[in-house]
Design a protein around this motif. Structure first.
Motif, PDB file in Angstrom:
ATOM      1  N   LEU A  78     -90.540 -23.417 -34.850  1.00 29.94           N
ATOM      2  CA  LEU A  78     -91.271 -23.270 -36.103  1.00 29.94           C
ATOM      3  C   LEU A  78     -90.961 -24.415 -37.065  1.00 29.94           C
ATOM      4  CD1 LEU A  78     -91.049 -19.442 -36.923  1.00 29.94           C
ATOM      5  CD2 LEU A  78     -93.109 -20.758 -36.405  1.00 29.94           C
ATOM      6  N   ASP A  82     -93.729 -27.044 -38.178  1.00 28.75           N
ATOM      7  CA  ASP A  82     -94.073 -27.074 -39.597  1.00 28.75           C
ATOM      8  C   ASP A  82     -93.811 -28.453 -40.198  1.00 28.75           C
ATOM      9  OD1 ASP A  82     -94.771 -24.439 -39.404  1.00 28.75           O
ATOM     10  OD2 ASP A  82     -93.046 -23.658 -40.522  1.00 28.75           O
ATOM     11  N   GLY A 118     -98.869 -24.369 -28.264  1.00 32.08           N
ATOM     12  CA  GLY A 118     -98.183 -23.248 -28.871  1.00 32.08           C
ATOM     13  C   GLY A 118     -96.811 -23.046 -28.265  1.00 32.08           C
ATOM     14  N   GLU A 134     -96.723 -15.787 -29.187  1.00 33.86           N
ATOM     15  CA  GLU A 134     -96.628 -16.832 -30.199  1.00 33.86           C
ATOM     16  C   GLU A 134     -95.761 -16.336 -31.360  1.00 33.86           C
ATOM     17  OE1 GLU A 134     -97.451 -19.808 -29.717  1.00 33.86           O
ATOM     18  OE2 GLU A 134     -98.609 -19.548 -27.890  1.00 33.86           O
ATOM     19  N   ASP A 136     -96.432 -16.015 -34.750  1.00 36.68           N
ATOM     20  CA  ASP A 136     -97.019 -15.541 -36.004  1.00 36.68           C
ATOM     21  C   ASP A 136     -96.333 -14.276 -36.512  1.00 36.68           C
ATOM     22  OD1 ASP A 136     -98.784 -17.646 -35.909  1.00 36.68           O
ATOM     23  OD2 ASP A 136    -100.415 -16.466 -35.046  1.00 36.68           O
ATOM     24  N   ASP A 137     -96.061 -13.344 -35.601  1.00 42.34           N
ATOM     25  CA  ASP A 137     -95.413 -12.100 -36.012  1.00 42.34           C
ATOM     26  C   ASP A 137     -93.988 -12.364 -36.486  1.00 42.34           C
ATOM     27  OD1 ASP A 137     -97.665 -10.659 -35.415  1.00 42.34           O
ATOM     28  OD2 ASP A 137     -96.946  -9.942 -33.473  1.00 42.34           O
ATOM     29  N   ARG A 139     -92.888 -15.132 -37.845  1.00 45.81           N
ATOM     30  CA  ARG A 139     -92.970 -15.764 -39.160  1.00 45.81           C
ATOM     31  C   ARG A 139     -93.212 -14.713 -40.244  1.00 45.81           C
ATOM     32  NH1 ARG A 139     -94.198 -21.004 -40.596  1.00 45.81           N
ATOM     33  NH2 ARG A 139     -95.122 -21.532 -38.567  1.00 45.81           N
ATOM     34  N   ARG A 140     -94.128 -13.783 -39.977  1.00 44.55           N
ATOM     35  CA  ARG A 140     -94.411 -12.760 -40.978  1.00 44.55           C
ATOM     36  C   ARG A 140     -93.191 -11.868 -41.214  1.00 44.55           C
ATOM     37  NH1 ARG A 140     -98.655 -10.682 -43.763  1.00 44.55           N
ATOM     38  NH2 ARG A 140     -98.226  -8.602 -44.606  1.00 44.55           N
ATOM     39  N   GLU A 191     -98.037 -15.764 -49.511  1.00 45.35           N
ATOM     40  CA  GLU A 191     -98.033 -16.001 -48.066  1.00 45.35           C
ATOM     41  C   GLU A 191     -98.341 -14.729 -47.288  1.00 45.35           C
ATOM     42  OE1 GLU A 191     -94.251 -17.704 -47.158  1.00 45.35           O
ATOM     43  OE2 GLU A 191     -94.591 -19.469 -48.418  1.00 45.35           O
TER      44      GLU A 191
END
Length: 247
Positions: A78, A82, A118, A134, A136-137, A139-140, A191
């Protein structure tokens, strides 16, 4: 190829960032938008930038470093991805070359980010092991934890100064004194897609639901536990980085 700015770190990233000019300065500012998801702190403040240089053809070369050889590859991916995106978007940068050094998954991460693949594709067939999803989860999840920790940083001073649970439950973001912690809390809410204007409730849960006075004590205890965890992990990581790189 002539190097216009070469920031080989021999101490604090902050000193190198402050000394940079032109495109190099903008690259450092771009790196300030990249954060360790677990620590909710940017890679410059953490001294995670091993080197940063900008060549005369506009190529930004950035090397990231982490506290240990075995730092979690998902977090590492990440940060590298980023950083690549942030640096690529900086004014004056024609191309970004962002790599992770001294890490067991460096090859997989660096090649994957360079190919804009990815996390799952980057890890496939490597010694790191197969990735099942991936990020995304992930990060959230850590943004939600940052929201909770940020709530502690904003609300605890108010209660030290005498605010009651009833007061806090009724407060809006605009009622809280301006501070860096409040600004960061607003960012984390945005965010997550949670309203963050002055008239919005000060204390919400990670779904954006307002936390009422009855639920507030438990919610604030959870928020405090998250911030204590962030503080402890940050201290450990800083110590490990200093031991590893002498910074």
């Amino acid at each position: 190829m002539t190097v216009l700015s070469d920031a080989r770190i021999a101490g604090s990233n902050e000193a190198e960032a402050s000394a940079a000019t032109g495109t190099a300065s903008r690259v450092w500012e771009a790196l300030r938008t990249v954060r360790d998801p677990e620590l909710d702190t940017d890679v410059v403040s953490l001294d995670f930038v091993g080197s940063c240089s900008v060549s005369d053809d506009g190529v930004a070369h950035v090397s990231l470093r982490l506290p240990t050889y075995f730092c979690a590859p998902n977090f590492a991916f990440l940060m590298v991805a980023d950083a690549h995106d942030a640096v690529s978007a900086a004014e004056g940068v024609a191309r970004a070359d962002v790599v992770l050094a001294d890490h067991f998954a460096s090859d997989a991460i660096n090649s994957g980010v360079a190919a804009r693949a990815g996390f799952v594709s980057s890890m496939a067939g490597t010694e790191v092991g197969e990735a099942v999803s991936e990020l995304d989860d992930l990060r959230r999840t850590f943004t939600e934890r940052a929201l909770m920790a940020g709530t502690d940083l904003v609300v605890r001073p108010l209660m030290r100064e005498g605010a009651t649970p009833e007061d806090v439950a009724a407060m809006t973001l605009g009622d809280a004194p301006a501070s860096d912690d409040l600004s960061r809390l607003r960012k984390r809410r945005r965010e997550l897609g949670i309203p963050s204007d002055d008239g919005d409730p000060l204390v919400v849960d990670p779904t954006g639901a307002t936390v009422g006075v009855e639920a507030l004590p438990l919610h604030l205890r959870k928020a405090r536990s998250y911030q204590v965890g962030v503080d402890a992990n940050t201290s450990i990581c800083r110590g490990q980085l200093a031991a590893r790189y002498g910074v």
